[in-house]
Structures are given as C-alpha cells and as structure tokens.
Design an enzyme around this catalytic site. Structure first.
Site, PDB file in Angstrom:
ATOM      1  N   ARG A  52      39.424  99.522 134.325  1.00 30.05           N
ATOM      2  CA  ARG A  52      40.170  98.672 133.411  1.00 30.05           C
ATOM      3  C   ARG A  52      40.222  97.267 134.016  1.00 30.05           C
ATOM      4  O   ARG A  52      39.801  97.034 135.139  1.00 30.05           O
ATOM      5  CB  ARG A  52      41.559  99.226 133.064  1.00 30.05           C
ATOM      6  CG  ARG A  52      42.225 100.043 134.090  1.00 30.05           C
ATOM      7  CD  ARG A  52      43.153  99.384 135.084  1.00 30.05           C
ATOM      8  NE  ARG A  52      43.663  98.106 134.739  1.00 30.05           N
ATOM      9  CZ  ARG A  52      43.611  97.060 135.536  1.00 30.05           C
ATOM     10  NH1 ARG A  52      43.039  97.154 136.739  1.00 30.05           N
ATOM     11  NH2 ARG A  52      44.105  95.908 135.184  1.00 30.05           N
ATOM     12  N   GLY A  53      40.794  96.330 133.202  1.00 31.68           N
ATOM     13  CA  GLY A  53      40.736  94.926 133.585  1.00 31.68           C
ATOM     14  C   GLY A  53      39.509  94.351 132.907  1.00 31.68           C
ATOM     15  O   GLY A  53      38.404  94.918 133.003  1.00 31.68           O
ATOM     16  N   ASP A 243      42.678  88.843 128.713  1.00 29.95           N
ATOM     17  CA  ASP A 243      41.653  89.729 128.146  1.00 29.95           C
ATOM     18  C   ASP A 243      40.820  89.021 127.097  1.00 29.95           C
ATOM     19  O   ASP A 243      39.681  89.417 126.821  1.00 29.95           O
ATOM     20  CB  ASP A 243      42.294  90.974 127.544  1.00 29.95           C
ATOM     21  CG  ASP A 243      42.769  91.886 128.663  1.00 29.95           C
ATOM     22  OD1 ASP A 243      43.828  91.603 129.239  1.00 29.95           O
ATOM     23  OD2 ASP A 243      42.048  92.847 128.980  1.00 29.95           O
TER      24      ASP A 243
END
Ligand code: MRU
Length: 354
Positions: A52-53, A243
């Site tokens: 994730r990220g 994001d």
C-alpha cells in the site's frame, strides 16, 4: 531483514521471476515476505493493503504486469497483446484513488505499444526494464523530495504526520517521511508525532515501526488527539503524503487528512503535502473529481479481529479525503517546492502547459 526499503522488489528474470512484497498487514508483529507468482495474487495484495501507499502500489502494479503476462510468453504476439490488455485492466480495478497505479499501468501499456514489433519473450524483457525504471525513478524522487522539503522543516522541534509515507509506501525513503528522515539527520532531537490512522492503523503499525527502526524519536497518538497536540505547541509543521493531487492542488490522502489540514489552519501551523510528480493528475481540475475508495464496514466494526460495534451497526468507511489547496502551505515534489499552491505554479513546476 530490517531495511524497509525492500517493500517491493523483483526477484529473478522476466521469464520466470516474480514480485516480492513485504506483507504489510502483518507488521509490526511479523516481518514476512509474500511472493506474488500470479496476477491474482498481486491484485489481492493491492486490494488487501499487503502492499500500500500510492508509489508502492504503482511499482507493484508495473511488476504485476510482467507476472500476468508470463503465461503467454510462448504464445503468438496477438494473444500476448490480448493478455496484456486484460492484465492491465484487471490490475487497474484493484483500488481507485491512488493515481500512481494508473500512471504506472499506462507506462507499461505505452512501452508495449512502442515495442509491438518484438516477439513476446523480448517484449517481456523490455517490460521488465520499464518496471525496474519505474522503481528506480521512484527511489530517486524520494531522495529529491527529502532534500527539497528539508529547508521547510529543519527548525521544527516537533512534526506531525498521518498514515504511512515511508519506505513501506515507496521504493525509496518515502515522501513525507523522506522529509522527516532528512530533518532527523540534521536534528536527531526532533519529535515526530504519528497519528495512529484509524481504521487500519498505518500510523501505529507502519510509521511508528519505520521511525523506530531508524532511531527517529516518535510519539504515537490517537487521531483525535492531533488538535490538542497542536494547541499545546508540540508541533511546528504537519507533513503528509498524497494519493492523487488535482491540477489546482487539492490533495487526496488517507482519511483524516482533511481534518488535519483544518486543524493546522486554525492553529496557524504550516501544512505540507509531499508527493512525486507521478501522484499528480492534471487531467482533473479539482479534488471533487477524485474517486474516493470506500472500504468494507468490518474494518470499522471488527478491526483486527475483535468486534467493537453492535451487530448490524451502519457504517461509512471512506478510505481517503481531500485537503483543499487553500489549506496547503506548499507541495513538496522531486522537482522542487510549489508555494503558493496554484494551478499555474503546479503546471509550471511539472513542466506542463497552463
Ligand atoms: O490506504 P493506504 O495505506 O494505501 O493509504 C496510503 C496513504 O494515504 C499515503 O499517505 C499515501 O499513499 C502517500 S504514500 C507515500
């Protein structure tokens, strides 16, 4: 293994190699790798936040394209191309908000199109070169973000951050955490306040772990404590990742970021967003156009296996929110610092026509 900079890597050659991830759902209790040998495993790893990220998702997806196309290595070019299109569409459906996913898949698609004359085995090799480039460039971008951001926070005694934006979320040192690591190298006494980041606790499980691994003083707080920490004068800056950043600078990031940006504004504390150019989506004008992922209710009602809400309780679980550009003191990119945050300044820093 104590170096989180190997959160996403490729093992072996293009023909038979695979994507290797740190399974972030097991941290901080267990440090285990997950070998992704099929595109279904890659998709599930992204969906379940094993990786994730935003930048790390992009790198994982690029390698996922190789894993997904290996099955057609010995097929004719037409079948290979059909498979490639399927794999790219499939991976694009894993998570909607981080634009790095779509940016990386687009690069893989364009690379395939530009090398359509190659036979599948050679094309697979070429795609691996591109995926490695995406990884290497991300590492370089992290370094540059750290350097550009340092002057903004070097005199801070305390800095607040949210979610996880470090080596686990990128191919390098991170985005917001790269700035924090740079600040801590200069001033080892700097106090980092990490929001635990409900509901999935990326701040508690991952950021606190990464900072402690690198001997950076970290104090974990519940998300609801951030305002009071500001009121008490414990932090002189807030720095977060992103994001997806719209053309006007509105920045989507982990849920809770919007509130933090309001709190920082109310307390007169600078609020910085650190992100590579791969996180900008200049095709959309403002944050209202950013798709916000909504996740299953059990993340709230049964976090980490224990029921914490009554049976049948209704929930709302957006995974991201949008900090408006007007709340952001500066955007820190690998190309430099964008301040004030305006469409014109963003386009000129990123080298796009206004
Ligand atoms: O749901 P996650 O854990 O993927 O959300 C991650 C974040 O919101 C990060 O802050 C963002 O991706 C920046 S990572 C350098």
């Amino acid at each position: 293994m104590t170096n989180p900079n190997t959160a996403v890597s490729w093992v072996g050659n293009a023909d038979a190699g695979h994507l290797r991830l740190i399974d972030q759902t097991l941290l901080p209790v267990e440090l285990q790798f997950l070998d992704c040998t099929t595109v279904e495993i890659v998709w599930e790893a992204i969906k379940s936040l094993r990786v994730r990220g935003a930048p790390a998702i992009g790198v994982a997806a690029a390698y996922g394209v190789i894993v997904g196309c290996q099955t057609e290595r010995d097929s004719d070019p037409a079948r290979f191309e059909t498979r490639l299109r399927y794999v790219i569409d499939y991976l694009a459906g894993s998570r909607p908000t981080a634009v790095n996913l779509f940016w990386a898949l687009d690069r893989m698609q364009k690379t395939a199109a530009a090398n359509a004359n190659l036979a599948p085995p050679a094309l697979l090799d070429r795609l691996l070169v591109e995926a490695r480039k995406i990884e290497d460039e991300d590492r370089e971008m992290c370094l540059a973000i750290g350097q550009h951001g340092l002057p903004l926070v070097k005199d801070c005694a305390g800095i607040l951050t949210h979610c996880n934006t470090g080596g686990l979320a990128t191919a390098g040192d991170g985005t917001a955490l790269a700035v924090i690591f740079a600040a801590a190298r200069l001033n080892p006494q700097v106090q980092i306040y990490a929001d635990e980041t409900r509901p999935l606790l990326q701040g508690a499980r991952l950021t606190a772990w990464e900072l402690m691994q690198r001997n950076v003083p970290v104090t974990l707080i519940c998300d609801s404590m951030a305002g009071w920490v500001m009121k008490e004068g414990r932090v002189q800056a807030v720095i977060v990742g992103a994001d997806r950043i719209a053309a006007n600078g509105d920045s989507a990031n982990k849920i809770g970021t919007y509130s933090l940006s309001m709190l920082a504004k109310a307390h007169g504390i600078p609020f910085y967003v650190a992100a590579p150019s791969s996180t900008f989506d200049l095709s959309i004008e403002h944050g209202g156009q950013i798709p916000i992922e909504e996740r299953i209710s059990t993340e709230i009602t049964h976090g980490f296996g224990r029921q914490t809400a009554p049976d049948g309780c209704r929930t709302y679980n957006p995974a991201f929110d949008v900090a408006p550009a007007t709340h952001i003191t500066a955007l820190i990119t690998e190309k430099g610092v964008i301040q004030p945050v305006t469409t014109a300044n963003i386009r000129s820093m990123l080298g796009e026509a206004v």
